[in-house]
Motif scaffolding. Structure first.
Motif, mmCIF file in Angstrom:
data_model
loop_
_atom_site.group_PDB
_atom_site.id
_atom_site.type_symbol
_atom_site.label_atom_id
_atom_site.label_comp_id
_atom_site.label_asym_id
_atom_site.label_seq_id
_atom_site.Cartn_x
_atom_site.Cartn_y
_atom_site.Cartn_z
ATOM 1 N N LEU A 169 0.809 -0.864 0.025
ATOM 2 C CA LEU A 169 -0.383 -0.106 0.227
ATOM 3 C C LEU A 169 0.692 1.369 -0.340
ATOM 4 O O LEU A 169 0.908 2.060 -1.198
ATOM 5 C CB LEU A 169 -0.965 -0.025 1.236
ATOM 6 C CG LEU A 169 -1.926 0.769 1.368
ATOM 7 C CD1 LEU A 169 -2.729 0.606 -0.058
ATOM 8 C CD2 LEU A 169 -2.516 1.292 2.418
ATOM 9 N N GLN A 170 1.986 1.397 0.895
ATOM 10 C CA GLN A 170 2.999 1.526 1.604
ATOM 11 C C GLN A 170 3.823 3.000 -0.683
ATOM 12 O O GLN A 170 2.981 3.689 -0.850
ATOM 13 C CB GLN A 170 3.498 2.108 2.211
ATOM 14 C CG GLN A 170 4.943 3.381 2.246
ATOM 15 C CD GLN A 170 4.054 4.512 2.530
ATOM 16 O OE1 GLN A 170 3.825 4.519 4.103
ATOM 17 N NE2 GLN A 170 3.311 5.437 2.050
ATOM 18 N N ASP A 171 3.895 1.174 -1.390
ATOM 19 C CA ASP A 171 4.988 1.976 -2.147
ATOM 20 C C ASP A 171 4.005 2.358 -3.832
ATOM 21 O O ASP A 171 4.102 3.430 -3.922
ATOM 22 C CB ASP A 171 4.988 0.072 -2.005
ATOM 23 C CG ASP A 171 6.014 0.256 -3.918
ATOM 24 O OD1 ASP A 171 6.831 1.194 -4.033
ATOM 25 O OD2 ASP A 171 5.836 -0.625 -4.763
ATOM 26 N N THR A 172 2.502 2.054 -3.083
ATOM 27 C CA THR A 172 1.441 2.245 -4.190
ATOM 28 C C THR A 172 1.001 3.510 -4.363
ATOM 29 O O THR A 172 1.396 4.141 -5.768
ATOM 30 C CB THR A 172 -0.320 1.448 -4.682
ATOM 31 O OG1 THR A 172 0.453 -0.317 -4.515
ATOM 32 C CG2 THR A 172 -0.962 1.987 -5.345
ATOM 33 N N ILE A 173 1.058 3.939 -3.090
ATOM 34 C CA ILE A 173 0.822 5.737 -3.146
ATOM 35 C C ILE A 173 2.090 6.371 -3.116
ATOM 36 O O ILE A 173 2.150 7.343 -3.621
ATOM 37 C CB ILE A 173 0.689 5.645 -1.407
ATOM 38 C CG1 ILE A 173 -0.819 5.211 -0.910
ATOM 39 C CG2 ILE A 173 0.420 7.201 -1.121
ATOM 40 C CD1 ILE A 173 -0.936 5.480 0.325
ATOM 41 N N ASN A 174 3.147 6.133 -2.851
ATOM 42 C CA ASN A 174 4.514 6.667 -3.501
ATOM 43 C C ASN A 174 4.408 6.969 -5.179
ATOM 44 O O ASN A 174 5.675 8.139 -4.958
ATOM 45 C CB ASN A 174 5.549 6.035 -2.503
ATOM 46 C CG ASN A 174 5.908 5.714 -1.169
ATOM 47 O OD1 ASN A 174 5.089 6.967 -0.502
ATOM 48 N ND2 ASN A 174 6.490 5.443 -0.112
ATOM 49 N N LYS A 175 3.728 6.116 -5.332
ATOM 50 C CA LYS A 175 4.494 5.669 -6.537
ATOM 51 C C LYS A 175 3.581 6.804 -7.752
ATOM 52 O O LYS A 175 3.898 7.251 -8.714
ATOM 53 C CB LYS A 175 4.546 4.069 -7.198
ATOM 54 C CG LYS A 175 6.069 3.471 -6.898
ATOM 55 C CD LYS A 175 5.339 2.133 -7.883
ATOM 56 C CE LYS A 175 6.422 1.443 -7.376
ATOM 57 N NZ LYS A 175 6.337 -0.423 -7.704
#
Length: 274
Positions: A169-175
């Protein structure tokens, strides 16, 4: 409070509401006895076995589960294993109640992911303390995460499954963090999850709606940039998806109790200390 997400009605408690406890037992007398003892402090839902309980969880956001072990259709051990292995529910603490007092039975329950194992007959006061402790500890972790600028989202994980989910989830938001229109619809699509499932999981595990979590992720990413000290504040606000520096500044101060400028100065001062 109820929110319509897609075609589903998702119910979740507001801050001032009682925590929701799901009580699972095939014995009507036990259900009534425990419910009567808990209903002053908690909103109590009931189910007669694991199968019925899973149906309840599809539409209710629950903070804690209390389950008997000996039940028809799906016993407490199988139910606990199902909860802890299902991404949507894996964060919910489970208290197992059983008349089985063998060490092997306790070990089995704990190995399946039960958070607390309570033997029958039990003291209602003891059960109350266990419930209160689990819920308070979870809430403290969530609050600490929200108020700490540099604390990673996986700090609120309660299982390996939760940790994997939160990192994705964090990776998706950061991207997609510079995208000002990033919302739960976009997030659900990129996470390959239905909107109701993603909404329920995020709300349960963080006490935040998906949009609130996205905003918090923007602010935490901004704090990380400020900590590095390489970019101007207006550059950071644009990178993390804010339309204006003033809007970014207000949100940052509201979330962390200081302006981006003050935070930058505090971090700079820390680095200068011998």
């Amino acid at each position: 409070m109820e929110e319509i997400v897609g075609t589903h009605a998702i119910k979740y408690p507001q801050e001032a509401d009682k925590a929701v406890v799901l009580l699972v037992d095939d014995n009507e007398d036990i259900l009534d006895f425990i419910s009567d003892d808990l209903e002053e402090k908690y909103h109590v839902l009931q189910a007669r076995n694991g199968v019925e309980a899973l149906k309840v969880l599809e539409h209710e956001i629950v903070q804690l589960i209390i389950s008997d072990v000996m039940m028809p259709e799906m016993d407490g051990f199988e139910f606990c294993a199902k909860i802890k292995s299902t991404l949507e529910f894996s964060h919910i603490p489970v208290i197992l109640l059983t008349a089985k007092n063998s060490l092997q039975s306790k070990i089995e329950g704990l190995e399946l992911g039960a958070d607390v194992y309570v033997e029958k007959p039990f003291s209602p006061a003891f059960l109350q303390v266990q419930i209160s402790s689990l819920i308070k500890n979870r809430n403290k972790i969530k609050e600490y995460f929200s108020s700490s600028p540099l604390l990673h989202i996986k700090s609120i994980a309660y299982s390996k499954a939760d940790e994997v989910f939160l990192e994705k989830l964090q990776d998706t938001i950061n991207k997609n963090i510079s995208n000002q229109s990033l919302d739960v619809e976009h997030l659900a699509e990129k996470m390959n999850m239905s909107r109701p499932t993603l909404y329920r999981k995020i709300k349960s595990i963080s006490n935040l709606s998906p949009n609130e979590l996205i905003n918090l992720a923007r602010l935490k990413k901004a704090a990380a940039y400020l900590n590095e000290g390489l970019l101007k504040i207006y550059e950071i606000s644009e990178i993390v998806g804010y339309s204006s520096q003033s809007h970014f500044g207000r949100n940052f101060a509201k979330q962390f109790g200081m302006s981006p400028t003050d935070y930058l100065h505090s971090k700079t001062a820390e680095k200068k200390k011998p």
